[in-house]
Design a protein around this motif. Structure first.
Motif: not given
Length: 296
Positions: A172-174, A176-177
């Protein structure tokens, strides 16, 4: 399934030596009581389970025994075998001081690994006949990953990534960023060596469908319920059939409760990944018992 194997690498051998030294410190203060005698001992299971860790005894002994005073080791049970309380697992003979120095480190490792193997085997048994594979995760104890993942294999499970360099898993962080599934996958594909597998963790149906359409090799369906997956999995399979390469996609369920394994297996997924055997298992109780003095 072929028996699990473990390579005793130079790195692992160094770790074993460090773990022994942690217990030995400046030297065993009880050694004078042993008066340089040779003893006999054996390991015994004190509970039912799957044994794991016997493969470590020989390299641990190599770190301990003097060049002129070798130990004799007889492994009665192979790693991955089911054992019952009372079963003898290992027989040892050698300098009593070496057997005492070996005992705690070797047993601690074997009890930890046997607990993981036993917990894995219990979950694998629940999936028997479904065609769904049980895999582990990167939630492992720092310094013990290689051994804990070996224990999962001994219990009949499959290892997921050993580390970040095994496959590209976009979480999820990948997403989002990077600005979304398509952007994140394009960036990885542009830089990663061929053939690199790209897996996308999806928390919504839209993310999962986008990942398949973008050519993901696998989709990790995180914290979906079995009911949600019953409707989504056929859509993902159909989406994969319309990709230019028509390459199949591996569908993986994660973030599940082990009690729901059967319900998840019925949804048509390929893989269930869980950290439970490593993070929730109890040690399997084992003991080393001294049988007497060795005959000269």
């Amino acid at each position: 399934m072929a028996p699990a194997t473990l390579t005793i690498t130079p790195r692992l051998r160094r770790q074993l030596g460090e773990w022994l030294q942690e217990d030995l410190g400046r030297g065993d203060l009880t050694a004078p009581a042993l008066q340089a005698r040779r003893g006999q001992a054996h390991w015994v299971a004190k509970a039912d389970g799957v044994f794991c860790g016997g493969v470590l005894i020989e390299p641990l002994l190599r770190e301990l025994q003097p060049p002129d005073g070798g130990c004799r080791l007889h492994r009665l049970v192979v790693d991955g075998a089911r054992v019952r309380a009372g079963d003898r697992l290992v027989e040892l003979e050698g300098p009593a001081s070496v057997l005492v120095a070996l005992e705690r480190t070797a047993l601690n490792l074997a009890m930890r690994l046997s607990g993981i193997a036993s917990a894995t085997a219990a979950l694998v048994a629940e999936l028997e006949g479904t065609g769904v594979v049980l895999a582990d995760t990167r939630k492992t104890t720092p310094g013990l990953r290689e051994l804990e993942k070996y224990a999962v294999r001994c219990g009949g499970g499959l290892n997921h990534r050993m580390g970040l360099d095994d496959a590209a898993m976009l979480k999820e962080n990948h997403l989002a960023w990077a600005g979304g599934v398509v952007q994140a996958m394009a960036a990885v594909r542009a830089q990663a060596p061929w053939p690199t597998r790209v897996i996308v963790e999806a928390e919504t149906a839209e993310e999962a469908l986008s990942a398949v359409a973008a050519g993901a090799d696998g989709v990790l369906l995180d914290e979906f319920t079995p009911v949600e997956l019953m409707g989504l999995v056929p859509q993902l399979r159909e989406q994969a059939r319309h990709r230019p390469s028509a390459a199949p996609v591996v569908l993986e369920a994660s973030g599940i409760q082990p009690a729901q394994l059967g319900a998840y297996a019925a949804t048509g997924i390929d893989l269930i990944s869980t950290s439970a055997p490593v993070t929730r298992s109890s040690w399997l109780d084992l003991s080393m018992r001294f049988s007497g003095l060795a005959v000269a």
